[in-house]
Every structure is written in C-alpha cells, then in structure tokens.
Scaffold this motif. Sequence first.
Motif, mmCIF file in Angstrom:
data_model
loop_
_atom_site.group_PDB
_atom_site.id
_atom_site.type_symbol
_atom_site.label_atom_id
_atom_site.label_comp_id
_atom_site.label_asym_id
_atom_site.label_seq_id
_atom_site.Cartn_x
_atom_site.Cartn_y
_atom_site.Cartn_z
ATOM 1 N N SER A 1 -14.644 24.874 8.258
ATOM 2 C CA SER A 1 -13.343 25.423 8.657
ATOM 3 C C SER A 1 -12.480 24.382 9.353
ATOM 4 O O SER A 1 -11.248 24.442 9.306
ATOM 5 C CB SER A 1 -13.538 26.633 9.586
ATOM 6 N N ASP B 1 -15.034 34.368 2.966
ATOM 7 C CA ASP B 1 -13.853 34.247 3.816
ATOM 8 C C ASP B 1 -13.083 32.949 3.586
ATOM 9 O O ASP B 1 -11.967 32.804 4.069
ATOM 10 C CB ASP B 1 -14.252 34.313 5.296
ATOM 11 N N LYS C 1 -20.003 32.412 10.863
ATOM 12 C CA LYS C 1 -19.224 33.645 11.019
ATOM 13 C C LYS C 1 -19.964 34.803 10.364
ATOM 14 O O LYS C 1 -20.041 35.910 10.918
ATOM 15 C CB LYS C 1 -17.840 33.466 10.379
ATOM 16 N N HIS D 1 -19.710 29.300 22.415
ATOM 17 C CA HIS D 1 -19.392 28.600 21.177
ATOM 18 C C HIS D 1 -19.100 27.136 21.447
ATOM 19 O O HIS D 1 -18.493 26.779 22.457
ATOM 20 C CB HIS D 1 -18.165 29.217 20.481
ATOM 21 N N GLU E 1 -18.846 26.891 16.710
ATOM 22 C CA GLU E 1 -17.562 27.588 16.683
ATOM 23 C C GLU E 1 -16.922 27.436 15.310
ATOM 24 O O GLU E 1 -16.697 26.327 14.839
ATOM 25 C CB GLU E 1 -16.631 27.004 17.743
ATOM 26 N N THR E 2 -16.654 28.546 14.654
ATOM 27 C CA THR E 2 -16.011 28.511 13.350
ATOM 28 C C THR E 2 -15.378 29.864 13.060
ATOM 29 O O THR E 2 -15.851 30.900 13.545
ATOM 30 C CB THR E 2 -17.020 28.155 12.233
ATOM 31 N N SER E 3 -14.303 29.830 12.292
ATOM 32 C CA SER E 3 -13.614 31.072 11.935
ATOM 33 C C SER E 3 -14.025 31.557 10.549
ATOM 34 O O SER E 3 -13.536 32.579 10.082
ATOM 35 C CB SER E 3 -12.094 30.849 11.967
#
Length: 302
Positions: free
Chosen positions: A134, A155, A206, A221, A199-201
């Motif tokens: 991401s 996603d 996710k 995160h 940490e990732t969206s």
Amino acid sequence: MQKLPKLRQLKAFQEIIRCGSIRSAAKSLGQSQPALTRTLRELEATLGTALVTRGAHGISLTESGKAFAVRMHFILEELKRAQEELSHLNAHSQGKVAFGFSSLIAFTVLPGVIRDFRMRRPLAGISFKEAQLSNLIPALREGQLDFAIGSLNEDIPLSEFIEEPLFTAPFSIIASKDHPLANCTSIDELRHAAWFLPETSMGYYKELENYLWPIEGSILHSDSISSILSLVTKIDVLSAIATAMLHPLGLGDTIVALPIKPELPSATYSLIYPRKAPLTETARLMIDTIRRHCRKHNWNKP
C-alpha cells in the motif's frame, strides 16, 4: 490533434507545487514572477482548466490540478529515466533498476537475488525500498519504482498495473517464549491480547485484522519489522509474520510460533508493475532473477 503541454510548462508547474507559491518557484527557477505566472496560464489554457487557486498562504491545487499533478509527475519521471537509460547506454553502463518489496523478500530471497544479478550486471545501479504494498503503489504510479512485490487482496485496485502471482506464503502468530499465551491453540483465546501489526490500509495484514476481528485487546501499528520484533521479544504483545521468516530472523531462542488451529490464511505475493510504462532491460533481468529464486524457495519452511 489536441495541443499538448510543453515540457517547460510541466517543469514550471512541478516547481510551483514543490515550493507552494509562484513567488518561491520563480526564485528557485531563476525567473521573474510574471514570467512564471504567464507559463502557468499557458499550461492552464492548453489543458482548458484551472490548476491552482491563490490564497493568503500561497497556492492550492484545484481538483483538476491534483489529478493532473499525478500524471505529470509520472511523465516527468519517465522522461528522466529514459534520459538516464540512454546516458547509461551511451556510457557503456549496465542500466539501473529500482523496486520495492515487503520484509519477507528482504529476509529470504533478496541476498541470493542480488548476488546472481550482480554476476550478470556488476555495474548496474540498484535501489530498493522495503514497505507494505500500500505504501509502494504511489511510488509505482509516479514512476519512482520499476516494480514492486507484495501481498494482495481484493482491496487493492490493480486496473493500471500488471499483476503476476509469484508464490503463496503461510503466516504464523508469534510471541515471546515467556508470553502467557505462547501455548494457546485457538484464535478465541487471543481476543483480549495486545497486538503489534504492520500498518497498512490494504493487502494481507488488513485482511488478517478482519480475520481476527473482533479483537478486544489493543492494536499497535508500525511499518518497521525491527520495532515489531523488538516489542514482541520484550513485552507481552503478539504479532504475525510469514512462517518463512522465522528461521532467517534467528529468533528461535526468544520467539515462538503459536500452535493455532486452524492455521492463519496464507498470503499471495505478486509482482506488480505499471501497465503503460515499459520495463527497461535491466528491470526485466532483475524480475527474471526474482522469479527464479521465488520458484526455488520453500515458503512453507520456518
């Protein structure tokens, strides 16, 4: 054919964005403010839309300006790389390659990949960035990277990229050997635990959070694998890493993989590169080297 923007106009707009004001950009470029304003107006006339608005604290991009800036940065980066590639060829050099990947690649196949690539292209320039996919996609869009490798899920929008699956990797929940939950065998037993995850969206982590939900404990995160492992070894937090990383990290004396059943879902790692940007010969050679090492590696072995 519709009139296209000129290169000097694109560079002027890029500098205006970087400096945040026309006055500062004009000074940086060694031009007068009226001359730079005129160049900006010519670009807006060519595009048929306003790109910036002026305010008390400098300029701000319009919605059209934001959209055009993304494409413009990519175009200028591609022109720069084309010029560099020709320069390298003219100087009898061996090109350069820039790519990104997650920590799994760094701790497994990367050393062998670099060694073998160097045997073929000892003078080639190599640069890489370690991050979640991401965080790599914007650099791909702007042409700063030739390609990236990371975990995918539904996603991640891929219409502008070519995707090539490379391998599937199982994941394990990890904890320090002294963690009170180190011998737990089910996800339900971990609901109240504290977690530290990348940490990732989007992508695998996710998806993993959705799989573990509802987590009633806290979640920290970070995109730093060293920070995650440091806290896992020193305080009572859980994390999850690819099973293939357990041995290369050399943490067998301090970290254990929890015997969770059923096992966590595996992650699919793919090669991603822009659909409309041709790969250089040097980048293609690096990709071929990566493919070969990924095929040979045992991703199921700790």
